[in-house]
Scaffold this active site. Structure first.
Site, PDB file in Angstrom:
ATOM      1  N   GLU A   1      10.410  -5.618  -3.661  1.00 25.04           N
ATOM      2  CA  GLU A   1       9.333  -6.326  -2.967  1.00 25.04           C
ATOM      3  C   GLU A   1       9.714  -7.795  -2.850  1.00 25.04           C
ATOM      4  O   GLU A   1       9.964  -8.457  -3.853  1.00 25.04           O
ATOM      5  CB  GLU A   1       8.009  -6.170  -3.733  1.00 25.04           C
ATOM      6  CG  GLU A   1       6.883  -7.094  -3.276  1.00 25.04           C
ATOM      7  CD  GLU A   1       6.597  -6.991  -1.786  1.00 25.04           C
ATOM      8  OE1 GLU A   1       6.496  -8.054  -1.129  1.00 25.04           O
ATOM      9  OE2 GLU A   1       6.494  -5.868  -1.261  1.00 25.04           O
TER      10      GLU A   1
ATOM     11  N   ARG B   1       4.124   1.804 -16.104  1.00 27.07           N
ATOM     12  CA  ARG B   1       4.164   3.235 -15.780  1.00 27.07           C
ATOM     13  C   ARG B   1       5.590   3.685 -15.459  1.00 27.07           C
ATOM     14  O   ARG B   1       5.793   4.654 -14.736  1.00 27.07           O
ATOM     15  CB  ARG B   1       3.228   3.520 -14.622  1.00 27.07           C
ATOM     16  CG  ARG B   1       1.785   3.072 -14.870  1.00 27.07           C
ATOM     17  CD  ARG B   1       0.893   3.436 -13.710  1.00 27.07           C
ATOM     18  NE  ARG B   1       0.762   4.875 -13.587  1.00 27.07           N
ATOM     19  CZ  ARG B   1       0.385   5.474 -12.456  1.00 27.07           C
ATOM     20  NH1 ARG B   1       0.144   4.760 -11.376  1.00 27.07           N
ATOM     21  NH2 ARG B   1       0.285   6.788 -12.412  1.00 27.07           N
TER      22      ARG B   1
ATOM     23  N   ALA C   1       0.805  -1.225   0.000  1.00 25.58           N
ATOM     24  CA  ALA C   1       0.000   0.000   0.000  1.00 25.58           C
ATOM     25  C   ALA C   1       0.839   1.278   0.000  1.00 25.58           C
ATOM     26  O   ALA C   1       0.732   2.109  -0.915  1.00 25.58           O
ATOM     27  CB  ALA C   1      -0.940  -0.011   1.202  1.00 25.58           C
TER      28      ALA C   1
ATOM     29  N   TYR D   1     -32.059  11.980   8.621  1.00 26.15           N
ATOM     30  CA  TYR D   1     -33.070  11.149   9.282  1.00 26.15           C
ATOM     31  C   TYR D   1     -34.146  10.728   8.292  1.00 26.15           C
ATOM     32  O   TYR D   1     -34.665  11.523   7.512  1.00 26.15           O
ATOM     33  CB  TYR D   1     -33.748  11.897  10.435  1.00 26.15           C
ATOM     34  CG  TYR D   1     -35.079  11.264  10.809  1.00 26.15           C
ATOM     35  CD1 TYR D   1     -35.111  10.012  11.437  1.00 26.15           C
ATOM     36  CD2 TYR D   1     -36.292  11.871  10.473  1.00 26.15           C
ATOM     37  CE1 TYR D   1     -36.318   9.398  11.743  1.00 26.15           C
ATOM     38  CE2 TYR D   1     -37.503  11.266  10.775  1.00 26.15           C
ATOM     39  CZ  TYR D   1     -37.512  10.028  11.404  1.00 26.15           C
ATOM     40  OH  TYR D   1     -38.701   9.413  11.687  1.00 26.15           O
TER      41      TYR D   1
ATOM     42  N   ARG E   1       3.318  10.270 -11.131  1.00 26.77           N
ATOM     43  CA  ARG E   1       2.371  11.227 -11.706  1.00 26.77           C
ATOM     44  C   ARG E   1       2.978  12.624 -11.787  1.00 26.77           C
ATOM     45  O   ARG E   1       2.650  13.412 -12.677  1.00 26.77           O
ATOM     46  CB  ARG E   1       1.092  11.298 -10.863  1.00 26.77           C
ATOM     47  CG  ARG E   1       0.235  10.041 -10.891  1.00 26.77           C
ATOM     48  CD  ARG E   1      -1.071  10.253 -10.150  1.00 26.77           C
ATOM     49  NE  ARG E   1      -1.734   8.976  -9.921  1.00 26.77           N
ATOM     50  CZ  ARG E   1      -1.746   8.338  -8.754  1.00 26.77           C
ATOM     51  NH1 ARG E   1      -1.139   8.860  -7.702  1.00 26.77           N
ATOM     52  NH2 ARG E   1      -2.353   7.175  -8.634  1.00 26.77           N
TER      53      ARG E   1
ATOM     54  N   ASP F   1       2.531   0.435   7.998  1.00 21.12           N
ATOM     55  CA  ASP F   1       2.524  -0.313   9.250  1.00 21.12           C
ATOM     56  C   ASP F   1       3.858  -0.294   9.982  1.00 21.12           C
ATOM     57  O   ASP F   1       3.947  -0.798  11.102  1.00 21.12           O
ATOM     58  CB  ASP F   1       2.128  -1.774   8.986  1.00 21.12           C
ATOM     59  CG  ASP F   1       0.706  -1.914   8.482  1.00 21.12           C
ATOM     60  OD1 ASP F   1      -0.012  -0.897   8.441  1.00 21.12           O
ATOM     61  OD2 ASP F   1       0.310  -3.043   8.121  1.00 21.12           O
TER      62      ASP F   1
ATOM     63  N   CYS G   1      -6.570  -6.640   4.273  1.00 16.96           N
ATOM     64  CA  CYS G   1      -7.803  -6.618   5.064  1.00 16.96           C
ATOM     65  C   CYS G   1      -8.877  -7.525   4.475  1.00 16.96           C
ATOM     66  O   CYS G   1      -9.802  -7.939   5.184  1.00 16.96           O
ATOM     67  CB  CYS G   1      -8.340  -5.191   5.155  1.00 16.96           C
ATOM     68  SG  CYS G   1      -7.224  -4.024   5.953  1.00 16.96           S
TER      69      CYS G   1
ATOM     70  N   ASN H   1      -2.203   3.864   2.758  1.00 23.43           N
ATOM     71  CA  ASN H   1      -2.411   4.489   1.459  1.00 23.43           C
ATOM     72  C   ASN H   1      -2.260   6.002   1.522  1.00 23.43           C
ATOM     73  O   ASN H   1      -1.681   6.627   0.623  1.00 23.43           O
ATOM     74  CB  ASN H   1      -3.790   4.114   0.906  1.00 23.43           C
ATOM     75  CG  ASN H   1      -3.798   2.743   0.253  1.00 23.43           C
ATOM     76  OD1 ASN H   1      -3.350   2.584  -0.869  1.00 23.43           O
ATOM     77  ND2 ASN H   1      -4.277   1.741   0.972  1.00 23.43           N
TER      78      ASN H   1
ATOM     79  N   ARG I   1     -26.182  13.445  24.190  1.00 25.12           N
ATOM     80  CA  ARG I   1     -27.069  14.123  25.152  1.00 25.12           C
ATOM     81  C   ARG I   1     -26.826  13.615  26.560  1.00 25.12           C
ATOM     82  O   ARG I   1     -26.703  14.399  27.508  1.00 25.12           O
ATOM     83  CB  ARG I   1     -28.539  13.886  24.771  1.00 25.12           C
ATOM     84  CG  ARG I   1     -29.006  14.617  23.538  1.00 25.12           C
ATOM     85  CD  ARG I   1     -30.428  14.258  23.183  1.00 25.12           C
ATOM     86  NE  ARG I   1     -31.382  14.668  24.222  1.00 25.12           N
ATOM     87  CZ  ARG I   1     -32.684  14.392  24.183  1.00 25.12           C
ATOM     88  NH1 ARG I   1     -33.179  13.693  23.157  1.00 25.12           N
ATOM     89  NH2 ARG I   1     -33.483  14.804  25.123  1.00 25.12           N
TER      90      ARG I   1
END
Length: 457
Positions: free
Chosen positions: A36, A73, A12, A431, A23, A288, A46, A310, A447
């Site tokens: 990697e 890319r 990530a 609501y 970019r 992480d 996840c 991310n 409340r």
């Protein structure tokens, strides 16, 4: 002349940083090399429990972008390559090709450390036996599924009752397994207060999950072939055909420690707001493997979540690419589910507030997800913490059925804005009977908390 960006870790944070930097700068301006050590990039860890449980049918549905897509890319992505050493003074890293064993040094102008986290495996006899699985990568998920499909028995033990533990318990229940959960805490989900954890335990008991609290794994017993056959605690033995470890993770910062980079009290890398490693102009870190600022308590925390990872990558890539971004911190929001029970929390627990030296009030209310007369309405319990005297919201915990968990986002925004519970009462929330009672459960809790604050002044 072009600069070289080296990134350690291709999930990530690492690939978000690489993509964002690309970019903003062309290959002629910025060369990007990513190391990697695994077989996959840009995947959703996840989502693994839901793949194991059958909600997600195919592994590749969890992959956001393949290595080939990244390479198209102009990102030099080197799979199955593990970085063994960071030479900070020499601005270089030493890496090994795990397929050939070849080692080489690669120089960098800028470095991103995105090494992630490592599942905790307690140092007990038999922990590395066949049939004992952690769940951190797609390889881990595939190995677990292979075990589940090849093992004749239907008895599973899940060790740990945090998010991964309860999600894996659900996955195994969905696969028809008899599930026992071993948890050393007083209740499941230690990220909640024990009174809220008790609600989860009651629901899990009703789902057929045997939950053992105040118990700790002491050994994994194997058969003659080296496959798990049982696990033991201090006073009992439980048959097991598969064991899943959901004890948690720790930052994977061995490389950073050896390189002399600054680590926090949770062993995560320390960064500034721009995600630059403190004291180092050309090194960034995220995901992480870092610690982040808790905006409520003001302390550093280690929180392993893909949402943060991310964001870190986007910020790092923007800063390296010549833009500007910061990551101010977190309030500790998380959601999960076990079967039809939804669980959510944000902000501080009671023990967190005490550790921070805060005086506080707590309230707990019972409400429903929809108007009481509307079909399908379900019960919901909300617990709220507020600072005594000031009334500042400190934390919210929520347990309920459908429509409960995402209400935690209201509290997360209120925490980020440093709202008081009295201010929250006036929030203009949506609501209609299919979605909420006239008074949303979060507002009902606010409340009640405001009244508790008023009485405590």
């Amino acid at each position: 002349m072009s600069e070289r960006l080296v990134i350690i870790g291709g999930d990530a944070t690492g690939m978000s940083a690489a993509s964002q930097a690309r970019r903003m700068k062309t290959a002629q301006e910025l060369e990007i090399i990513v190391f990697e050590r695994g077989h996959f990039t840009s995947f959703s860890a996840c989502g693994i429990p839901y793949w194991v449980g059958g909600d997600v049918q195919e592994r590749d549905e969890l992959i956001a972008r393949t290595p080939e897509e990244h390479r198209a890319r102009d990102i030099d992505l080197r799979m199955r390559t593990e970085v063994l050493e960071i030479d900070v003074p020499g601005r270089r890293v030493r890496a090994r090709d795990l397929e050939t064993g070849t080692e080489s040094w690669t120089e960098y102008d800028k470095l991103v450390i995105a090494t992630g986290a490592t599942p905790i495996r307690p140092p007990i006899p038999g922990i590395d036996a066949q049939g004992v699985h952690g769940v951190q990568t797609l390889d881990d998920g595939q190995a677990l599924i292979s075990t589940l499909e090849s093992t004749a028995g239907r008895r599973a033990v899940v060790v740990g009752a945090g998010y991964i533990g309860v999600e894996m318990a659900e996955a195994l229940i969905n696969r028809g397994y008899d599930v026992t959960m071993i948890n050393r805490g007083t209740q499941p989900m230690a990220t909640l207060d024990p009174d809220m954890g008790a609600l989860i335990r009651k629901a899990m008991d009703g789902m057929g999950i045997r939950v053992l609290c105040d118990a700790e794994l002491t050994a994994v017993l194997t058969d003659d072939d080296g496959h798990v056959r049982a696990v033991t605690t201090a006073d009992a033995e439980f048959p097991a055909d598969v064991v899943v470890l959901g004890i948690g993770v720790r930052p994977a910062t061995e490389l950073a420690r050896a390189a002399g980079l600054p680590l926090g009290q949770h062993d995560g890398l320390l960064t500034d707001l721009a995600m630059r490693v403190r004291g180092y102009e050309n090194i960034w870190a995220g995901g992480d493997c870092v610690e982040v600022l808790d905006l409520v308590s003001g302390t550093e925390r280690h929180i392993a979540l893909g949402t943060h990872a991310n964001k870190h990558g986007q910020i790092i890539g923007a800063n390296i690419g010549g833009g500007y971004g910061t990551f101010p911190g977190v309030v500790g929001t998380a959601v999960s589910k076990v079967c039809d029970l939804e669980v959510a929390r944000t902000g501080l627990r009671e023990k967190d507030a005490r550790a921070a030296g805060l005086q506080f009030v707590t309230v707990t209310i019972e409400s429903t997800s929809r108007s009481g007369y509307f079909p399908g309405t379900a019960a919901m319990t909300v617990k709220m913490l507020a600072e005594r005297r000031t009334g500042r919201l400190l934390g919210v915990q929520l347990v309920g059925r459908e429509g409960a968990a995402k209400r935690i986002d209201i509290a997360a925004v209120a925490l980020t804005a440093r709202m008081t519970v009295e201010q929250m009462i006036a929030l203009d929330l949506g609501y209609a009977p299919p979605f909420s009672p006239v008074w949303d459960p979060i507002l009902v809790a606010a409340r009640k908390a405001a009244l508790a604050v008023e009485r405590g002044r």
